[in-house]
Every structure is written in C-alpha cells, then in structure tokens.
Design a protein around this motif. Structure first.
Motif, PDB file in Angstrom:
ATOM      1  N   ARG A  70     -30.159-109.487 -63.085  1.00  0.00           N
ATOM      2  CA  ARG A  70     -30.351-108.471 -64.112  1.00  0.00           C
ATOM      3  C   ARG A  70     -31.168-109.078 -65.218  1.00  0.00           C
ATOM      4  NH1 ARG A  70     -24.944-105.055 -64.813  1.00  0.00           N
ATOM      5  NH2 ARG A  70     -25.563-103.418 -63.390  1.00  0.00           N
ATOM      6  N   ASN A  74     -37.634-106.617 -62.441  1.00  0.00           N
ATOM      7  CA  ASN A  74     -37.255-106.378 -61.039  1.00  0.00           C
ATOM      8  C   ASN A  74     -38.320-105.504 -60.383  1.00  0.00           C
ATOM      9  OD1 ASN A  74     -33.746-106.167 -60.313  1.00  0.00           O
ATOM     10  ND2 ASN A  74     -34.672-107.434 -61.881  1.00  0.00           N
ATOM     11  N   PHE A  80     -36.460 -96.215 -55.801  1.00  0.00           N
ATOM     12  CA  PHE A  80     -35.971 -96.481 -57.153  1.00  0.00           C
ATOM     13  C   PHE A  80     -34.556 -95.934 -57.277  1.00  0.00           C
ATOM     14  CE2 PHE A  80     -35.120 -95.256 -61.528  1.00  0.00           C
ATOM     15  CZ  PHE A  80     -35.239 -96.504 -62.117  1.00  0.00           C
ATOM     16  N   GLN A  88     -29.360 -99.831 -53.870  1.00  0.00           N
ATOM     17  CA  GLN A  88     -29.894 -99.512 -55.196  1.00  0.00           C
ATOM     18  C   GLN A  88     -31.217-100.258 -55.434  1.00  0.00           C
ATOM     19  OE1 GLN A  88     -28.865 -97.772 -58.086  1.00  0.00           O
ATOM     20  NE2 GLN A  88     -28.791 -99.159 -59.825  1.00  0.00           N
ATOM     21  N   HIS A  89     -32.250 -99.523 -55.786  1.00  0.00           N
ATOM     22  CA  HIS A  89     -33.590-100.036 -56.094  1.00  0.00           C
ATOM     23  C   HIS A  89     -34.314-100.651 -54.889  1.00  0.00           C
ATOM     24  CE1 HIS A  89     -32.946 -98.976 -60.147  1.00  0.00           C
ATOM     25  NE2 HIS A  89     -32.203 -99.998 -60.504  1.00  0.00           N
ATOM     26  N   ARG A  93     -36.404-106.446 -54.022  1.00  0.00           N
ATOM     27  CA  ARG A  93     -35.968-107.382 -55.064  1.00  0.00           C
ATOM     28  C   ARG A  93     -34.985-108.427 -54.547  1.00  0.00           C
ATOM     29  NH1 ARG A  93     -31.786-104.565 -59.210  1.00  0.00           N
ATOM     30  NH2 ARG A  93     -30.393-103.581 -57.707  1.00  0.00           N
ATOM     31  N   HIS A 170     -38.868-102.713 -63.068  1.00  0.00           N
ATOM     32  CA  HIS A 170     -37.659-102.515 -63.879  1.00  0.00           C
ATOM     33  C   HIS A 170     -37.613-103.643 -64.916  1.00  0.00           C
ATOM     34  CE1 HIS A 170     -33.680-101.552 -65.056  1.00  0.00           C
ATOM     35  NE2 HIS A 170     -33.486-100.696 -64.071  1.00  0.00           N
ATOM     36  N   TYR A 172     -36.800-105.612 -68.358  1.00  0.00           N
ATOM     37  CA  TYR A 172     -35.791-105.812 -69.406  1.00  0.00           C
ATOM     38  C   TYR A 172     -36.463-106.532 -70.579  1.00  0.00           C
ATOM     39  CZ  TYR A 172     -32.158-104.792 -65.906  1.00  0.00           C
ATOM     40  OH  TYR A 172     -31.353-104.199 -64.962  1.00  0.00           O
ATOM     41  N   ASN A 194     -28.804 -90.016 -66.718  1.00  0.00           N
ATOM     42  CA  ASN A 194     -27.919 -90.628 -65.714  1.00  0.00           C
ATOM     43  C   ASN A 194     -26.466 -90.663 -66.164  1.00  0.00           C
ATOM     44  OD1 ASN A 194     -29.870 -91.090 -63.785  1.00  0.00           O
ATOM     45  ND2 ASN A 194     -30.389 -93.121 -64.565  1.00  0.00           N
ATOM     46  N   ASP A 215     -28.986 -94.009 -70.653  1.00  0.00           N
ATOM     47  CA  ASP A 215     -29.500 -94.288 -69.304  1.00  0.00           C
ATOM     48  C   ASP A 215     -30.256 -93.036 -68.849  1.00  0.00           C
ATOM     49  OD1 ASP A 215     -29.989 -94.930 -66.685  1.00  0.00           O
ATOM     50  OD2 ASP A 215     -27.988 -95.709 -66.279  1.00  0.00           O
ATOM     51  N   ASN A 255     -37.786 -95.255 -67.169  1.00  0.00           N
ATOM     52  CA  ASN A 255     -36.323 -95.285 -67.228  1.00  0.00           C
ATOM     53  C   ASN A 255     -35.918 -96.139 -68.422  1.00  0.00           C
ATOM     54  OD1 ASN A 255     -33.802 -96.803 -65.039  1.00  0.00           O
ATOM     55  ND2 ASN A 255     -33.566 -95.204 -66.551  1.00  0.00           N
ATOM     56  N   ILE A 257     -32.807 -97.760 -70.424  1.00  0.00           N
ATOM     57  CA  ILE A 257     -31.363 -98.014 -70.393  1.00  0.00           C
ATOM     58  C   ILE A 257     -30.969 -98.934 -71.538  1.00  0.00           C
ATOM     59  CG2 ILE A 257     -30.653 -97.631 -68.003  1.00  0.00           C
ATOM     60  CD1 ILE A 257     -31.241-100.570 -67.458  1.00  0.00           C
ATOM     61  N   HIS A 259     -27.398-100.590 -72.214  1.00  0.00           N
ATOM     62  CA  HIS A 259     -25.996-100.728 -71.825  1.00  0.00           C
ATOM     63  C   HIS A 259     -25.299-101.618 -72.832  1.00  0.00           C
ATOM     64  CE1 HIS A 259     -26.279 -98.559 -68.157  1.00  0.00           C
ATOM     65  NE2 HIS A 259     -27.009 -99.436 -67.518  1.00  0.00           N
ATOM     66  N   TYR A 262     -23.999-106.475 -70.777  1.00  0.00           N
ATOM     67  CA  TYR A 262     -24.888-106.781 -69.650  1.00  0.00           C
ATOM     68  C   TYR A 262     -24.888-108.258 -69.397  1.00  0.00           C
ATOM     69  CZ  TYR A 262     -27.650-103.433 -67.013  1.00  0.00           C
ATOM     70  OH  TYR A 262     -28.098-102.540 -66.075  1.00  0.00           O
TER      71      TYR A 262
END
Ligand code: G6P
Length: 262
Positions: A70, A74, A80, A88-89, A93, A170, A172, A194, A215, A255, A257, A259, A262
């Motif tokens: 994470r 990614n 996706f 997932q995704h 990756r 993806h 971050y 989401n 999200d 997207n 997000i 959170h 994390y």
C-alpha cells in the motif's frame, strides 16, 4: 540479454539494486538530485524524491512482504478495483516484471533528456487460466530534469483476439494533515461513492476539501487536476494524456481515497 545491458547512454543515471526481499529495484536519478525507485514487483514506483531528497509518495508502514504494497504507485491491470472477476486491482501488481531492454520505439519525443526504464509484463500459464488473453504490458517510468515523474503504459494484444481491460496508476501522494489539503479540477463532476455502495453523486462545492474518510471515483475527469498541500506549500499537478473519455464506460476516472488508518 542481462539487465545491465539495458543501461546505456540516456540511462546512465540508472542503478539496479535489490530490496530486503531480493527483488530488483531500478533507481532513476536526475542531475539535480531527484530520484525515483521502481520495483520489479508489480512495476510499482515505491519512492519518488525531489531534489531536496523529500519523499513525495506515501508508503504504509503496514506494508506486507510479497503482497502489493500500500503506497507508491500501484499498477492496476487488467482490472481496477473489484469491477471484474479477478483479485482486487488485477494481478499485475503482484507479478514480477522484467526490464525490457529492447522496447518498441515510442512515437513522441517524450523521453528526451529524461532518465527512464522500460518494464514488461507478459502473462504466464496461471494468468492465462484466470484471464485468457495474450497481452504484453509495457511500462516506461521517466524522471525529468525538473524532477517530474511520468508513466507511459502500452498494452499490446498479441494474438489479435479482442479483449477489454482497465488500468490505473493507483498513486499514494504524501501530504501533510489532510485538513490542509485541497483538490482542484473535479468541481461539478459526477462521482461514484464507494462508501455508499457506489451510488452516483454530483460534486457541488468548489475545490474539494476533506473532513472525514473519502473513497470516490470521479468520472470523466479532466486532463489536469491539482492537489494543493497548504502546510507543506507544495502542489502536485496530475496530468494525463491519451485517455479520452468517450462518454460511456470505460471512463477516464480519478479515484480519491482518504482512509483513517493505513
Ligand atoms: O488495499 P488495496 O487493495 O490496495 O486497495 C486500495 C484502495 O483501492 C481503491 O482506491 C478503493 O476504492 C479503495 O477502497 C481501496 O482502499
């Protein structure tokens, strides 16, 4: 051809190292001291530093060995999120990519004066069982003299049988306190939330700010979006090219997000 053979001329500022798990990483540097580190695990950019050596990407301290980390960037492919039958995704990756020492030329002069590396992912038999499409995914990661980071993806259909896919970077970004962050460029766009069963809403406010977990997938996003971090006095400008929105799925989307833990 060994990896070192790929390191010539324009790639002189490239170093290949290994992570603590013996997986190779490619380090790109520019003359001003900025750098980017790309893991062959997932083709993931795991670090991007500016010329002051400040890390610009977030990486979770909860990263697990040999799982998709994470953090960083990614590569999500051929799916996706969970919009499909795959994990997932998608699987890209979680695969080990190779250095592509002889990539087909790119049409633009996008790479001039930049330090870059080409990575390649081809499906193995196991991948073909769960996603029976012959493809080659080429990823070029470039670091400019300005310190800008660029990713260029090319997906080749090897046997000509049609298939569809989605992919995403993806990313971050490392930011200060989220209350200090504002996103510009998504005003009035529709998004899927989401956190509300992907219900569709329309963005009402001006620039987007954050008070709680978010999200969302913003649809039909523009080519330029800015993430402003007031505390760090830093702005990330996210620019995309070549993903025109044709008004129906697949969408060019962003997207966002935020959170809590994390
Ligand atoms: O935890 P990952 O599988 O890497 O997914 C990371 C994130 O992917 C997407 O952005 C989803 O919308 C998020 O809900 C999820 O947290």
């Amino acid at each position: 051809m060994g990896h070192s053979a790929a390191l010539c001329d324009h790639r002189a500022a490239i170093e290949i190292t290994k992570d603590w798990n013996s997986i190779e990483q490619v380090v790109l540097r520019n003359p001003q001291g900025a750098s980017a580190r790309v893991s062959l695990h997932g083709g993931q950019v795991v670090s991007w530093r500016n010329e002051q050596g400040k890390e610009l990407l977030f990486t979770s301290s909860k990263a697990k060995p040999s799982k998709a980390m994470r953090g960083g960037i990614n590569i999500c492919f051929p799916q996706f999120g969970n919009c499909g039958s795959l994990e997932q995704h998608g699987f890209a990756r979680n695969k080990i990519w190779t250095v592509d020492s002889n990539p087909p030329p790119l049409q633009s002069n996008e790479s001039q004066g930049k330090s870059f590396i080409d990575l390649l992912l081809k499906p193995n038999e196991e991948d073909l069982k769960c996603w029976p499409h012959s493809f080659e995914f080429r990823l070029r990661v470039l670091l400019a003299t300005t310190g800008d980071l660029a990713l260029i993806s090319r997906v080749r259909n090897v046997n000509g049988k049609p298939f569809s896919f989605s992919f995403a970077y993806h990313t971050y970004l490392s930011v200060s306190d989220i209350s200090e962050v504002r996103i510009e460029g998504l005003e009035t766009l529709d998004y899927l939330d989401n956190l509300c069963n992907r219900e569709r809403f329309t963005e009402q406010g001006d620039a987007i700010t954050f008070e709680s977990e978010v999200d969302r997938v913003y649809l039909s996003c523009p080519n330029i979006v800015a993430v402003l971090d007031h505390e760090r006095k830093r702005t990330f400008v996210i620019r995309k090219e070549g993903l025109p929105d044709v008004g129906k799925p697949p969408f060019a989307f962003l997207n966002i997000i935020v959170h809590k833990a994390y």
